[in-house]
Design a protein around this motif. Structure first.
Motif, PDB file in Angstrom:
ATOM      1  N   LEU A   1       0.040  10.078   4.000  1.00 11.16           N
ATOM      2  CA  LEU A   1       0.022   9.670   5.406  1.00 11.16           C
ATOM      3  C   LEU A   1       0.944  10.558   6.239  1.00 11.16           C
ATOM      4  N   ALA A   2       2.130  10.823   5.701  1.00  9.46           N
ATOM      5  CA  ALA A   2       3.096  11.636   6.434  1.00  9.46           C
ATOM      6  C   ALA A   2       2.584  13.056   6.654  1.00  9.46           C
ATOM      7  N   ALA A   3       1.783  13.541   5.704  1.00  4.50           N
ATOM      8  CA  ALA A   3       1.281  14.913   5.782  1.00  4.50           C
ATOM      9  C   ALA A   3      -0.100  15.017   6.423  1.00  4.50           C
ATOM     10  N   ALA A   4      -0.711  13.874   6.752  1.00  8.97           N
ATOM     11  CA  ALA A   4      -2.080  13.873   7.267  1.00  8.97           C
ATOM     12  C   ALA A   4      -2.184  14.641   8.583  1.00  8.97           C
ATOM     13  N   LYS A   5      -3.280  15.371   8.741  1.00 10.33           N
ATOM     14  CA  LYS A   5      -3.530  16.093   9.993  1.00 10.33           C
ATOM     15  C   LYS A   5      -3.977  15.146  11.097  1.00 10.33           C
ATOM     16  N   ALA A   6      -4.653  14.087  10.719  1.00 10.17           N
ATOM     17  CA  ALA A   6      -5.120  13.118  11.714  1.00 10.17           C
ATOM     18  C   ALA A   6      -3.951  12.254  12.187  1.00 10.17           C
ATOM     19  N   PRO A   7      -3.988  11.790  13.433  1.00  7.14           N
ATOM     20  CA  PRO A   7      -2.941  10.884  13.914  1.00  7.14           C
ATOM     21  C   PRO A   7      -2.981   9.557  13.161  1.00  7.14           C
ATOM     22  N   VAL A   8      -1.800   9.031  12.869  1.00  2.00           N
ATOM     23  CA  VAL A   8      -1.667   7.729  12.218  1.00  2.00           C
ATOM     24  C   VAL A   8      -1.143   6.753  13.259  1.00  2.00           C
TER      25      VAL A   8
ATOM     26  N   PRO B   1      10.431   4.588  20.749  1.00  2.00           N
ATOM     27  CA  PRO B   1      10.666   5.972  20.328  1.00  2.00           C
ATOM     28  C   PRO B   1       9.426   6.651  19.771  1.00  2.00           C
ATOM     29  N   ILE B   2       8.273   6.305  20.300  1.00  2.00           N
ATOM     30  CA  ILE B   2       7.020   6.786  19.724  1.00  2.00           C
ATOM     31  C   ILE B   2       5.936   6.701  20.790  1.00  2.00           C
ATOM     32  N   GLU B   3       4.874   7.471  20.629  1.00  2.00           N
ATOM     33  CA  GLU B   3       3.732   7.353  21.539  1.00  2.00           C
ATOM     34  C   GLU B   3       3.152   5.935  21.432  1.00  2.00           C
TER      35      GLU B   3
ATOM     36  N   ILE C   1       0.846  -1.198   0.000  1.00  2.00           N
ATOM     37  CA  ILE C   1       0.000   0.000   0.000  1.00  2.00           C
ATOM     38  C   ILE C   1       0.879   1.245   0.000  1.00  2.00           C
ATOM     39  N   LEU C   2       1.897   1.234   0.863  1.00  2.00           N
ATOM     40  CA  LEU C   2       2.783   2.396   0.982  1.00  2.00           C
ATOM     41  C   LEU C   2       3.638   2.589  -0.260  1.00  2.00           C
TER      42      LEU C   2
ATOM     43  N   ALA D   1       8.619   4.356  10.696  1.00  2.00           N
ATOM     44  CA  ALA D   1       9.115   5.690  11.038  1.00  2.00           C
ATOM     45  C   ALA D   1       8.801   6.678   9.913  1.00  2.00           C
ATOM     46  N   GLY D   2       8.331   7.849  10.291  1.00  2.00           N
ATOM     47  CA  GLY D   2       7.968   8.858   9.311  1.00  2.00           C
ATOM     48  C   GLY D   2       6.543   8.733   8.820  1.00  2.00           C
TER      49      GLY D   2
END
Length: 310
Positions: free
Chosen positions: A216-223, A278-280, A206-207, A260-261
């Motif tokens: 996805l990287a630019a999305a305003k919503a959390p991924v 290294p992430i939420e 998909i990516l 990542a990213g």
């Protein structure tokens, strides 16, 4: 604000999507589905991950194995074998209906998106199911047995060959299916989720479609991704073996680094170590055996997305 987008592969992803349907209004859920597994078999267009989602969400899936139809019969395969036909990929009598009709409609010029929406509507599935692309993208693997297409590796050889590299043939020339980028960039979206499907074989295709990773990287919503690791192992499929062959530690750190990213958060199983991620992240029981389990994971991943969104 409650719309949710989920990137998904086959069985594990379908479980999460079903859980989300119990948490959110189905009309506000969009599933973007891997089609790197799609192939032509016996002249028929087969879309395994789309079909798994269709069967699961319509209540037709085989409950014990998670794919294929419940109560399937095999007269066609028996007849095929008697004629010396290829029998390594099973096509049940009921399952054939999807493949035959899909092949006919595609031959008439309809797109995979249109055909998929038609099937979903026919079975009363209210959420939006979108293939990642209407263009052909095929997952191929370089292995110690040579170059193998995905289904030859996954079904015929049962993931036995050691994988050295993965390539998505046709991805460079493919375009996202209509609506895919709009769904990801919708300003009213609540969350974008990545199902606990195999990151390398089910999500990476998909990516690989140009435009999707950037969106996805630019999305305003959390991924937020749901880790496919439960208790130090992958629940299903070749993830454990594949990660070892690619030289990757079977940890949530590896999953976080792989995405990542792209992702802002990771939902992990309570049996796994979260130290130093290294992430939420959030922790829950991510094993999805029952419908209640699937709903629990759906709620947990959305709660993490809401927490990240603030």
């Amino acid at each position: 604000m409650s719309r949710v987008v989920v990137l998904t592969g086959g069985v594990g992803g379908a479980k999460l999507v079903l859980g989300l349907m119990k948490v959110c209004p189905p009309q506000e859920v969009t599933a973007i589905v891997n089609t790197g597994d799609d192939f032509r078999h016996l002249g028929l267009a087969v879309s395994p991950d789309i079909d798994t989602l269709l069967y699961t969400l319509s209540g037709k899936a085989n409950a014990s194995q998670g794919w294929g139809r419940e109560g399937e019969s095999w007269s066609f395969m028996d007849a095929l074998k008697s004629l010396g036909g290829e029998d390594w990929f099973l096509l049940g009598d009921g399952d054939l209906a999807l493949h035959v009709l899909r092949s006919q409609l595609l031959a008439k010029g309809q797109t995979l998106s249109t055909v998929t929406a038609r099937f979903a509507a026919a079975w009363g599935i209210e959420l939006s199911i979108m293939p990642m692309s209407d263009d052909p993208v095929a997952t191929h693997l370089a292995t110690d047995e040579g170059h193998l297409s995905f289904q030859r590796y996954f079904v015929e050889r049962r993931c036995a060959p050691a994988v050295q590299a993965i390539h998505f043939e046709g991805a460079e020339a493919a375009a996202p299916a209509p609506g895919v980028i709009d769904a990801i960039t919708d300003p009213d979206i609540r969350a974008i989720l990545i199902a606990p499907s195999n990151p390398w074989l089910s999500v990476d295709p998909i990516l690989a479609v140009p435009g999707i990773r950037d969106a996805l990287a630019a999305a305003k919503a959390p991924v937020v991704a749901v880790s496919p690791i439960v208790g130090g192992q992958a629940v299903k499929g070749p993830t454990t073996k594949l990660m070892a062959e690619l030289g990757l530690a079977l940890t949530n750190h590896s999953i976080a680094n792989h995405y990542a990213g792209v992702i802002d958060g990771l939902l992990i199983d309570g049996r796994d170590d979260a130290t130093g991620l290294p992430i939420e992240f959030a922790v829950t029981d991510t094993l999805m055996k029952t419908l209640e389990d699937r709903e629990r994971v759906g709620r947990a991943v959305l709660a993490l997305a809401d927490r990240i969104a603030g």
